[in-house]
Design an enzyme around this catalytic site. Sequence first.
Site, mmCIF file in Angstrom:
data_model
loop_
_atom_site.group_PDB
_atom_site.id
_atom_site.type_symbol
_atom_site.label_atom_id
_atom_site.label_comp_id
_atom_site.label_asym_id
_atom_site.label_seq_id
_atom_site.Cartn_x
_atom_site.Cartn_y
_atom_site.Cartn_z
ATOM 1 N N THR A 77 -8.709 5.631 7.366
ATOM 2 C CA THR A 77 -9.280 6.001 8.670
ATOM 3 C C THR A 77 -9.562 7.501 8.699
ATOM 4 O O THR A 77 -9.133 8.243 7.819
ATOM 5 C CB THR A 77 -8.280 5.639 9.790
ATOM 6 O OG1 THR A 77 -6.995 6.172 9.451
ATOM 7 C CG2 THR A 77 -8.176 4.135 9.969
ATOM 8 N N ALA A 101 -12.733 -1.586 7.534
ATOM 9 C CA ALA A 101 -12.228 -1.946 8.866
ATOM 10 C C ALA A 101 -11.143 -0.956 9.248
ATOM 11 O O ALA A 101 -10.319 -0.574 8.411
ATOM 12 C CB ALA A 101 -11.651 -3.361 8.851
ATOM 13 N N SER A 102 -11.159 -0.559 10.512
ATOM 14 C CA SER A 102 -10.101 0.349 10.977
ATOM 15 C C SER A 102 -8.771 -0.393 11.053
ATOM 16 O O SER A 102 -7.712 0.235 11.064
ATOM 17 C CB SER A 102 -10.457 0.941 12.344
ATOM 18 O OG SER A 102 -10.673 -0.085 13.285
ATOM 19 N N ASN A 103 -8.827 -1.721 11.107
ATOM 20 C CA ASN A 103 -7.602 -2.519 11.144
ATOM 21 C C ASN A 103 -7.905 -3.900 10.564
ATOM 22 O O ASN A 103 -8.794 -4.580 11.040
ATOM 23 C CB ASN A 103 -7.095 -2.646 12.585
ATOM 24 C CG ASN A 103 -5.669 -3.112 12.638
ATOM 25 O OD1 ASN A 103 -5.326 -4.136 12.061
ATOM 26 N ND2 ASN A 103 -4.830 -2.361 13.321
ATOM 27 N N PHE A 104 -7.177 -4.293 9.519
ATOM 28 C CA PHE A 104 -7.463 -5.544 8.820
ATOM 29 C C PHE A 104 -6.678 -6.735 9.350
ATOM 30 O O PHE A 104 -6.856 -7.841 8.851
ATOM 31 C CB PHE A 104 -7.169 -5.381 7.317
ATOM 32 C CG PHE A 104 -8.304 -4.747 6.571
ATOM 33 C CD1 PHE A 104 -9.375 -5.510 6.125
ATOM 34 C CD2 PHE A 104 -8.315 -3.386 6.322
ATOM 35 C CE1 PHE A 104 -10.438 -4.932 5.451
ATOM 36 C CE2 PHE A 104 -9.368 -2.797 5.647
ATOM 37 C CZ PHE A 104 -10.438 -3.568 5.201
ATOM 38 N N HIS A 136 2.065 5.363 16.562
ATOM 39 C CA HIS A 136 2.234 5.199 15.112
ATOM 40 C C HIS A 136 3.372 6.074 14.607
ATOM 41 O O HIS A 136 3.791 7.008 15.289
ATOM 42 C CB HIS A 136 0.950 5.577 14.355
ATOM 43 C CG HIS A 136 -0.121 4.533 14.429
ATOM 44 N ND1 HIS A 136 -0.994 4.450 15.477
ATOM 45 C CD2 HIS A 136 -0.440 3.519 13.584
ATOM 46 C CE1 HIS A 136 -1.818 3.435 15.282
ATOM 47 N NE2 HIS A 136 -1.505 2.840 14.142
ATOM 48 N N LYS A 140 1.507 9.766 10.100
ATOM 49 C CA LYS A 140 0.063 9.509 10.247
ATOM 50 C C LYS A 140 -0.705 10.817 10.379
ATOM 51 O O LYS A 140 -0.339 11.697 11.160
ATOM 52 C CB LYS A 140 -0.187 8.596 11.449
ATOM 53 C CG LYS A 140 -1.632 8.134 11.528
ATOM 54 C CD LYS A 140 -1.790 6.887 12.371
ATOM 55 C CE LYS A 140 -3.255 6.482 12.504
ATOM 56 N NZ LYS A 140 -3.883 6.220 11.200
ATOM 57 N N GLY A 146 -7.701 5.029 13.866
ATOM 58 C CA GLY A 146 -9.011 4.388 13.657
ATOM 59 C C GLY A 146 -9.175 3.156 14.531
ATOM 60 O O GLY A 146 -10.249 2.915 15.098
ATOM 61 N N THR A 147 -8.101 2.391 14.670
ATOM 62 C CA THR A 147 -8.155 1.175 15.507
ATOM 63 C C THR A 147 -8.445 1.543 16.956
ATOM 64 O O THR A 147 -9.264 0.883 17.620
ATOM 65 C CB THR A 147 -6.805 0.423 15.427
ATOM 66 O OG1 THR A 147 -6.467 0.237 14.062
ATOM 67 C CG2 THR A 147 -6.868 -0.915 16.144
HETATM 68 N N1 LIG Z 1 -7.324 -0.486 8.154
HETATM 69 C C1 LIG Z 1 -6.042 -0.867 8.215
HETATM 70 O O1 LIG Z 1 -5.721 -2.032 8.497
HETATM 71 C C2 LIG Z 1 -4.981 0.141 7.911
HETATM 72 C C3 LIG Z 1 -5.349 1.423 7.601
HETATM 73 N N2 LIG Z 1 -4.421 2.336 7.226
HETATM 74 C C4 LIG Z 1 -4.945 3.625 6.781
HETATM 75 O O2 LIG Z 1 -4.868 3.628 5.355
HETATM 76 C C5 LIG Z 1 -4.616 4.929 4.879
HETATM 77 C C6 LIG Z 1 -3.392 4.902 3.958
HETATM 78 O O3 LIG Z 1 -2.260 4.467 4.654
HETATM 79 P P1 LIG Z 1 -0.820 4.394 3.928
HETATM 80 O O4 LIG Z 1 -0.872 3.565 2.711
HETATM 81 O O5 LIG Z 1 0.126 4.050 5.007
HETATM 82 O O6 LIG Z 1 -0.629 5.934 3.509
HETATM 83 P P2 LIG Z 1 0.275 6.555 2.344
HETATM 84 O O7 LIG Z 1 0.300 8.022 2.580
HETATM 85 O O8 LIG Z 1 1.566 5.812 2.258
HETATM 86 O O9 LIG Z 1 -0.551 6.233 1.015
HETATM 87 C C7 LIG Z 1 -1.734 6.885 0.635
HETATM 88 C C8 LIG Z 1 -1.692 7.077 -0.868
HETATM 89 O O10 LIG Z 1 -2.942 7.574 -1.326
HETATM 90 C C9 LIG Z 1 -2.670 8.611 -2.265
HETATM 91 N N3 LIG Z 1 -3.832 9.484 -2.402
HETATM 92 C C10 LIG Z 1 -4.117 10.633 -1.751
HETATM 93 N N4 LIG Z 1 -5.295 11.130 -2.183
HETATM 94 C C11 LIG Z 1 -5.750 10.275 -3.126
HETATM 95 C C12 LIG Z 1 -6.908 10.244 -3.934
HETATM 96 N N5 LIG Z 1 -7.844 11.200 -3.881
HETATM 97 N N6 LIG Z 1 -7.074 9.201 -4.784
HETATM 98 C C13 LIG Z 1 -6.143 8.242 -4.874
HETATM 99 N N7 LIG Z 1 -5.009 8.215 -4.134
HETATM 100 C C14 LIG Z 1 -4.830 9.226 -3.261
HETATM 101 C C15 LIG Z 1 -1.436 9.291 -1.709
HETATM 102 O O11 LIG Z 1 -0.776 10.089 -2.671
HETATM 103 P P3 LIG Z 1 0.099 11.356 -2.156
HETATM 104 O O12 LIG Z 1 1.140 10.796 -1.252
HETATM 105 O O13 LIG Z 1 0.637 11.931 -3.429
HETATM 106 O O14 LIG Z 1 -0.854 12.268 -1.445
HETATM 107 C C16 LIG Z 1 -0.589 8.070 -1.302
HETATM 108 O O15 LIG Z 1 0.103 7.540 -2.395
HETATM 109 C C17 LIG Z 1 -4.503 5.804 6.128
HETATM 110 O O16 LIG Z 1 -5.780 6.393 6.374
HETATM 111 C C18 LIG Z 1 -4.184 4.821 7.246
HETATM 112 O O17 LIG Z 1 -4.648 5.264 8.488
HETATM 113 C C19 LIG Z 1 -3.101 2.038 7.163
HETATM 114 C C20 LIG Z 1 -2.679 0.781 7.489
HETATM 115 C C21 LIG Z 1 -3.574 -0.272 7.897
HETATM 116 O O1 LIG Z 2 -1.934 4.937 9.549
HETATM 117 C C1 LIG Z 2 -1.514 3.789 9.803
HETATM 118 O O2 LIG Z 2 -0.357 3.429 9.531
HETATM 119 C C2 LIG Z 2 -2.440 2.828 10.422
HETATM 120 N N1 LIG Z 2 -3.691 3.160 10.497
HETATM 121 C C3 LIG Z 2 -4.746 2.376 11.016
HETATM 122 C C4 LIG Z 2 -5.411 3.063 12.170
HETATM 123 O O3 LIG Z 2 -5.601 4.300 12.103
HETATM 124 O O4 LIG Z 2 -5.767 2.413 13.136
HETATM 125 C C5 LIG Z 2 -4.361 0.942 11.252
HETATM 126 C C6 LIG Z 2 -2.942 0.695 11.648
HETATM 127 O O5 LIG Z 2 -2.801 0.880 13.014
HETATM 128 C C7 LIG Z 2 -1.948 1.506 10.853
#
Ligand SMILES: NC(=O)C1=CN([C@@H]2O[C@H](COP(=O)(O)OP(=O)(O)OC[C@H]3O[C@@H](n4cnc5c(N)ncnc54)[C@H](OP(=O)(O)O)[C@@H]3O)[C@@H](O)[C@H]2O)C=CC1
Ligand SMILES: O=C(O)C1=N[C@H](C(=O)O)C[C@H](O)C1
Length: 251
Positions: A77, A101-104, A136, A140, A146-147
């Site tokens: 997001t 998707a902002s939320n899957f 959240h 974050k 994003g949602t």
């Molecule tokens: N659409 C949806 O349903 C959801 C969306 N999200 C979104 O997804 C994203 C990730 O969430 P989440 O997994 O909780 O976050 P995390 O911080 O746990 O994981 C993100 C990972 O990406 C790594 N990273 C950073 N930069 C790069 C790069 N250039 N290339 C590859 N990897 C990289 C980070 O490494 P490091 O920690 O070393 O920087 C970390 O391991 C957020 O934007 C969140 O808002 C989250 C949940 C649901």
């Molecule tokens: O960062 C998160 O954790 C999440 N990010 C997404 C968002 O920005 O809406 C989806 C979910 O709510 C979790």
Amino acid sequence: MKIALIGYGKMGHMIEQIALERGHEIVCKIDVNNQDDFDSPAFASADVAIEFTNPTAAYGNYLRAFAHNVKVVSGSTGWMKDHKADVEALCKDGKQTLFWASNFSIGVAIFSAVNKYLAKIMNQFPQYDVKMTETHHIHKLDAPSGTAITLAEDIIDNLDRKTSWKAGTTVWDDGHVDGTEDHKADELLVDSIRHDEVPGIHSIAYDSEADCITITHDAHSRKGFALGAVLAAEFTKDHKGLLTTSDLFKF
Ligand SMILES: NC(=O)C1=CN([C@@H]2O[C@H](COP(=O)(O)OP(=O)(O)OC[C@H]3O[C@@H](n4cnc5c(N)ncnc54)[C@H](OP(=O)(O)O)[C@@H]3O)[C@@H](O)[C@H]2O)C=CC1
Ligand SMILES: O=C(O)C1=N[C@H](C(=O)O)C[C@H](O)C1
């Protein structure tokens, strides 16, 4: 199918677990420390790359995957305000493929339909003002979520008296408050709360002098987001262009 993971954090780990349970193969995992793997044969062999990183890394990751003609499913997001138009151009006529998707979660797809319907009804009831709050975990990086932005855009599309959304306050665990509640009548205020390890709560409240109607989606864990991302990857394998949850969940 063969899946590459871009981003191996909280979501990357959960997606890996669900993808393996559903019989898929993880051919490559790219995180900050092994960026050269974008140019590996393993990455190029993927049917779909699933990308969950952060607001600043996401768009660059799409470009690196597209350079190898690998389709992308992404939930990152916070990148849309800078790169929405670029991504639309890249995916035009199915040249490249991004399912974003902002939320899957299936629950949020259902919640989103209820949100649109409620906003339409509220055109008949001007005594209600609407406000959104998202909560959240403290890690974050973006606010509003994003949602929340997607839900706010859906309200604006369906409720005549709101023409734009505005970020309100962000309240932190230590009591610190950023931002302001100041807003114009036609702006939909979106407040944020950053608390502990909350996976994600979105609440929309219609308040009048007489009463308040609130709808809430409260994720119990990240499992629903991860399952939705894997379902999206299965769908994306056989589809092209810019895709989103309304292509996957039809009701
Ligand atoms: N659409 C949806 O349903 C959801 C969306 N999200 C979104 O997804 C994203 C990730 O969430 P989440 O997994 O909780 O976050 P995390 O911080 O746990 O994981 C993100 C990972 O990406 C790594 N990273 C950073 N930069 C790069 C790069 N250039 N290339 C590859 N990897 C990289 C980070 O490494 P490091 O920690 O070393 O920087 C970390 O391991 C957020 O934007 C969140 O808002 C989250 C949940 C649901
Ligand atoms: O960062 C998160 O954790 C999440 N990010 C997404 C968002 O920005 O809406 C989806 C979910 O709510 C979790």
